[in-house]
Design an enzyme around this catalytic site. Sequence first.
Site, short mmCIF file in Angstrom:
data_model
loop_
_atom_site.label_atom_id
_atom_site.label_comp_id
_atom_site.label_asym_id
_atom_site.label_seq_id
_atom_site.Cartn_x
_atom_site.Cartn_y
_atom_site.Cartn_z
N ALA A 12 0.76 -1.21 -0.04
CA ALA A 12 0.01 0.06 -0.01
C ALA A 12 0.93 1.15 0.10
O ALA A 12 0.76 2.18 -0.85
CB ALA A 12 -1.01 -0.09 1.10
N CYS A 46 -6.45 -6.60 3.49
CA CYS A 46 -7.86 -6.47 4.07
C CYS A 46 -8.78 -7.31 3.68
O CYS A 46 -9.83 -7.52 4.18
CB CYS A 46 -8.30 -5.01 3.76
SG CYS A 46 -6.91 -3.63 3.95
N ASP A 287 2.30 1.11 8.13
CA ASP A 287 2.04 0.29 9.52
C ASP A 287 3.67 0.37 10.23
O ASP A 287 3.65 0.23 11.35
CB ASP A 287 1.88 -1.02 9.13
CG ASP A 287 0.44 -1.56 8.82
OD1 ASP A 287 -0.19 -0.26 8.54
OD2 ASP A 287 0.01 -2.53 8.55
N ASN A 309 -2.46 4.00 2.42
CA ASN A 309 -2.47 4.62 1.34
C ASN A 309 -2.26 6.08 1.16
O ASN A 309 -1.51 6.70 0.37
CB ASN A 309 -3.69 4.27 0.47
CG ASN A 309 -3.74 2.81 0.11
OD1 ASN A 309 -3.20 2.51 -0.77
ND2 ASN A 309 -4.37 1.74 0.97
N TYR A 431 -31.87 12.18 5.87
CA TYR A 431 -33.15 11.28 6.51
C TYR A 431 -34.05 10.87 5.26
O TYR A 431 -34.61 11.71 4.52
CB TYR A 431 -33.82 11.90 7.46
CG TYR A 431 -35.30 11.43 7.74
CD1 TYR A 431 -35.45 10.09 8.35
CD2 TYR A 431 -36.34 12.26 7.47
CE1 TYR A 431 -36.38 9.57 8.54
CE2 TYR A 431 -37.48 11.56 7.65
CZ TYR A 431 -37.82 10.20 8.02
OH TYR A 431 -38.78 9.66 8.34
N TRP A 439 -34.58 10.97 13.35
CA TRP A 439 -33.34 11.41 14.08
C TRP A 439 -32.55 10.37 14.30
O TRP A 439 -32.57 9.21 14.76
CB TRP A 439 -33.96 11.54 15.72
CG TRP A 439 -34.47 13.11 16.23
CD1 TRP A 439 -36.05 13.13 16.28
CD2 TRP A 439 -34.00 13.98 16.50
NE1 TRP A 439 -36.04 14.45 16.45
CE2 TRP A 439 -34.87 15.17 16.46
CE3 TRP A 439 -32.48 14.74 16.51
CZ2 TRP A 439 -34.64 16.47 16.99
CZ3 TRP A 439 -32.21 15.79 17.02
CH2 TRP A 439 -33.27 16.68 17.03
N ARG A 447 -27.67 14.34 21.05
CA ARG A 447 -28.59 15.11 21.99
C ARG A 447 -28.56 14.40 23.61
O ARG A 447 -28.63 15.22 24.36
CB ARG A 447 -30.25 14.73 21.53
CG ARG A 447 -30.55 15.81 20.66
CD ARG A 447 -31.79 15.39 19.99
NE ARG A 447 -32.87 15.07 21.02
CZ ARG A 447 -34.12 14.61 20.66
NH1 ARG A 447 -34.41 14.59 19.58
NH2 ARG A 447 -34.98 14.15 21.51
C1 LIG Z 1 -6.35 -9.87 7.67
C2 LIG Z 1 -6.29 -8.24 7.49
C3 LIG Z 1 -7.22 -7.52 7.41
C4 LIG Z 1 -7.09 -6.28 7.19
N1 LIG Z 1 -8.24 -5.50 7.10
C5 LIG Z 1 -8.21 -4.21 7.16
C6 LIG Z 1 -9.38 -3.10 6.87
O1 LIG Z 1 -10.24 -3.79 6.87
N2 LIG Z 1 -9.14 -1.88 6.96
C7 LIG Z 1 -7.77 -1.30 7.24
O2 LIG Z 1 -7.72 0.02 6.93
N3 LIG Z 1 -6.87 -2.04 7.01
C8 LIG Z 1 -7.07 -3.39 7.13
N4 LIG Z 1 -5.85 -4.13 7.23
C9 LIG Z 1 -4.41 -3.41 7.46
C10 LIG Z 1 -3.80 -3.05 6.13
O3 LIG Z 1 -3.63 -4.22 5.30
C11 LIG Z 1 -2.42 -2.36 6.57
O4 LIG Z 1 -2.52 -1.60 7.27
C12 LIG Z 1 -1.55 -2.18 5.17
O5 LIG Z 1 -1.36 -3.18 4.29
C13 LIG Z 1 -0.48 -1.51 5.45
O6 LIG Z 1 0.39 -1.07 4.28
P1 LIG Z 1 1.82 -0.97 4.24
O7 LIG Z 1 2.15 -0.47 2.98
O8 LIG Z 1 2.18 -0.06 5.51
O9 LIG Z 1 2.50 -2.49 4.88
P2 LIG Z 1 2.10 -3.79 4.24
O10 LIG Z 1 0.90 -4.02 3.50
O11 LIG Z 1 2.65 -4.77 5.26
O12 LIG Z 1 3.57 -4.08 3.14
C14 LIG Z 1 4.77 -3.88 3.43
C15 LIG Z 1 5.45 -4.79 2.23
O13 LIG Z 1 6.88 -4.53 2.84
C16 LIG Z 1 7.35 -5.89 2.45
N5 LIG Z 1 8.83 -5.89 3.15
C17 LIG Z 1 9.03 -5.83 4.63
N6 LIG Z 1 10.24 -5.89 4.78
C18 LIG Z 1 10.84 -5.66 3.64
C19 LIG Z 1 12.17 -5.75 3.48
N7 LIG Z 1 13.24 -5.72 4.28
N8 LIG Z 1 12.79 -5.87 2.19
C20 LIG Z 1 11.62 -5.80 1.08
N9 LIG Z 1 10.43 -5.86 1.31
C21 LIG Z 1 9.87 -5.96 2.77
C22 LIG Z 1 6.28 -6.94 2.89
O14 LIG Z 1 6.58 -8.08 2.09
C23 LIG Z 1 5.15 -6.28 2.34
O15 LIG Z 1 4.59 -6.71 1.12
C24 LIG Z 1 -5.83 -5.58 7.35
C25 LIG Z 1 -4.72 -6.17 7.60
C26 LIG Z 1 -4.73 -7.61 7.38
C27 LIG Z 1 -3.53 -8.63 7.88
#
Ligand SMILES: Cc1cc2nc3c(=O)[nH]c(=O)nc-3n(C[C@H](O)[C@H](O)[C@H](O)COP(=O)(O)OP(=O)(O)OC[C@H]3O[C@@H](n4cnc5c(N)ncnc54)[C@H](O)[C@@H]3O)c2cc1C
Length: 459
Positions: A12, A46, A287, A309, A431, A439, A447
């Site tokens: 993301a 997600c 994250d 994102n 509404y 409401w 309220r």
């Molecule tokens: C089951 C599940 C359900 C979720 N549902 C929701 C939801 O409903 N709503 C919501 O807002 N969020 C949800 N999330 C959270 C959301 O998926 C994450 O917040 C989001 O993917 C974070 O994006 P990111 O790019 O920070 O990290 P990530 O998506 O974790 O991507 C990080 C990437 O970095 C790569 N990486 C890590 N270290 C290295 C390295 N040293 N070298 C090369 N590559 C590396 C990893 O392989 C990974 O692909 C959910 C997560 C999970 C697991």
Amino acid sequence: MAERLVVIGGDATGMSAASQARRRRGPEDLEIVVFERGRHTSYSACGIPYWIGGAVDNVARLVVRSPEEHRIRDIDVHLHHEVEAIDPQGGEVRVRDLASGQEKRVGFDHLVIATGAHPVRPKLPGIDAEGIYGVQTLDDGEAVLTDLERKPRRAVVVGGGYIGVEMAEAMVKHGLKVTLVDQAAEPMSTLDPDMGRLVHQAMENIGIDVVTEAGVEEFEADSRGRVRAVATKQGTFPADVVVLGLGVRPNAALAQEAGLSVGAVGGICTDLRMRVTGQERIWAGGDCVEVLNLVSGRPQNVALGTHANKHGRVIGINIGGGYATFPGVVGTAVSKVCDLEIARTGLRESDARQVGFEYLTAMVTSTSRAGYFPGSSPMTVKMIAEWRTGLLLGVQIVGRAAGAAKRIDAAAVALWNKMTVEEMTSLDLGYAPPFSPVWDPILLAARKAAEAIVASCQG
Ligand SMILES: Cc1cc2nc3c(=O)[nH]c(=O)nc-3n(C[C@H](O)[C@H](O)[C@H](O)COP(=O)(O)OP(=O)(O)OC[C@H]3O[C@@H](n4cnc5c(N)ncnc54)[C@H](O)[C@@H]3O)c2cc1C
């Protein structure tokens, strides 16, 4: 000569940053190289619970943009490449090709750290038994689905956060007898316990056995090394398959080892533009960072795709020569388990106390539509407001209707704009009988909260 942007992590944050930067700077001006240790880019973790549960029929639908699609846009994606070290002063990263084992050094003019989070996997006896799954990656999802082909009968889900409850629903959809064990007093501890109690009851009503205050002590395995039970403080529960939903921690080790700024809650620290604190050319988001909670004024790690994102967009705009900032979060999240929708924004009571707010709460149970309209279902809204000022501090919703959870968005906007509950009583919310009572439940809660503030100030 073109500058080089190196991105660590191809999901993301990383790919949003890369795409935004590319929109603003062509390949002759900016070379973009992405290292991703996995085999996918721009995938939706997600969606994993909904893919496992069958609402999404094909994993390909969870991949928003493949590596090939990124390459067409002149983003040079390297899968199965893990960055092992960052040299901030030298301006280079050390990367290992996981297929060949070869190592190389790659220089950067800009670096984006978008390494995400890693799931909590407690070092308990038996944790490595076969049949125990996390659900962090698409490969994890694939592994769970493959396991489900064996037709297991009993699933234990460990952890009652949103991933736990979503996975409990997925297991129910596969016809398994599901037990959810949680060490907290109620599931969904991102809500106050009184609202978590409603989630608990609703889950029991759909046949999920919810066991609280049940910290796991051991995973018991059979003679072939396959999990057969989960032993907790509240007893032992037979399991043919176990899903872990114990939350995540920021994956900030690379940054920490490189001497970059990592904060009190374990995430990389950045400024408003998502530039790593004290660094000119290193950026981080998603994250792996910590952000400001605009209600509590404290740093927080919020592992949600919605922020990841946005962070990526902000970083990409800034690297692309524009100006964008990420001010912080108010703590909004939505989830569901079967037809029960769950939402929260702002502070829980415990958060408000910790920060030092004096507060009042108001709880209303209303309906999702006009009471006489077919399909009208109950929903409960809890509102927390500061004593005296009536400043909104938090809202939680639990309801049985489609659209109950997304009502939190009105509350999130009110919170973002620092509204009082009295001001909220006049909000011009839509509404008509098929959509809400005259409401809206949010207005009703406002309220009630406003009345409580007035009464307390008179008292
Ligand atoms: C089951 C599940 C359900 C979720 N549902 C929701 C939801 O409903 N709503 C919501 O807002 N969020 C949800 N999330 C959270 C959301 O998926 C994450 O917040 C989001 O993917 C974070 O994006 P990111 O790019 O920070 O990290 P990530 O998506 O974790 O991507 C990080 C990437 O970095 C790569 N990486 C890590 N270290 C290295 C390295 N040293 N070298 C090369 N590559 C590396 C990893 O392989 C990974 O692909 C959910 C997560 C999970 C697991």
